[in-house]
Design an enzyme around this catalytic site. Sequence first.
Site, short mmCIF file in Angstrom:
data_model
loop_
_atom_site.label_atom_id
_atom_site.label_comp_id
_atom_site.label_asym_id
_atom_site.label_seq_id
_atom_site.Cartn_x
_atom_site.Cartn_y
_atom_site.Cartn_z
N ASP A 39 81.29 71.94 55.70
CA ASP A 39 81.03 72.08 57.14
C ASP A 39 81.81 71.07 57.99
OD1 ASP A 39 79.05 73.87 56.24
OD2 ASP A 39 77.48 72.35 56.35
N GLU A 59 76.32 81.98 61.94
CA GLU A 59 76.17 80.51 62.03
C GLU A 59 77.55 79.89 62.22
OE1 GLU A 59 74.42 79.35 58.25
OE2 GLU A 59 76.22 79.88 57.14
O1 FUB Z 1 75.60 73.20 54.95
C1 FUB Z 1 74.41 73.88 55.20
C2 FUB Z 1 74.67 75.12 55.98
O2 FUB Z 1 75.55 75.97 55.25
C3 FUB Z 1 75.38 74.93 57.30
O3 FUB Z 1 74.61 74.36 58.30
C4 FUB Z 1 75.84 76.32 57.51
O4 FUB Z 1 76.76 76.49 58.54
C5 FUB Z 1 76.40 76.66 56.15
O5 FUB Z 1 77.71 76.19 55.98
#
Ligand code: FUB
Length: 323
Positions: free
Chosen positions: A15, A222
């Site tokens: 991320d 997301e």
């Molecule tokens: O790293 C945990 C979660 O996985 C992140 O917040 C999301 O965007 C995904 O990459």
Amino acid sequence: MKKFRYLVPDLYMADPAVHVFNGKLYIYPSHDIESGIPENDLGDHFDMRDYHVYSMEDAEGPVTDHGVVLDVKDIPWSGRQLWDSDCAFKDGKYYLYFPLKDRNDIFRIGVALSDRPEGPFTPLDAPMKGSYSIDPCVFRDDDGTFYMYFGGLWGGQLQRYRNNKAIECGHEPADGEPALTARVARLRDDMLEFGEEPRDVVILDEKGMPLTAGDHDRRFFEASWMHKYNGKYYFSYSTGNTHRLCYATGDHPCGPFTYQGVILTPVVGWTTHHSIVEFKGKWYLFHHDSVPSGGKTWLRSLKVVELEYNPDGSIKTIQGTAE
Ligand code: FUB
């Protein structure tokens, strides 16, 4: 640079939020660990406990690890799971924004401060008022206004909210209804709270209609990111269960945006997540995959590749599994 480059071989990091501060690239990633928690759709296996910061003087040069800059045990309101963070600079201070579950297992967004981009960061006593869900991304517009984009489905809990209020039973809309969207809010002048009620980041299709909840290849899931190129606002994001990084463009930081296409096809590992940054005249896509861990979705590694635009401003699609 044409090839993908892995950035941190000794630790699992994911991320990446990347910014240029003081003429260097600073990377704010999540720190993946082997938690032993079985994989599920709520992301319990992503049980991260601290953050590191990395810096680079050149996209092809050495990467400096500034060590642990914030630990979950030092956050007064902490429950569990430090997920994707971001950092912003204003008036001599650096602000690290991070999603973390509180003691009721509800994701909130916290803020931690430092005088230096490499930290360490000191967390505030409580999360931002009215914050919820995950994946904060903070964008400074040319007029000096800061906006926070956030939100994530499934384990990110976005389906539990409508109009910024928790609903009794979290659910996604029916397939033909408008999809749930990321949220965006202007930050208050002191950078510590929302300066307005978060709004929907609406993404329209080619007919000017909002993307629908059933359109899993294109709808937001997301990993919000915002960048500006030739005066246009580019909102990019992950489609989650179809594993693409897509983008949509608009004329205002809060949208509406029109869907444009795929930036990165699926990588090895369930999640895909990124940031886009210009540095020394080139554009880069920072992201992650699970190749070095042998495909373990909760153990991801940071990568960078050059990103290119076509003359009309569209982004050239990158193959996620290319070498
Ligand atoms: O790293 C945990 C979660 O996985 C992140 O917040 C999301 O965007 C995904 O990459």
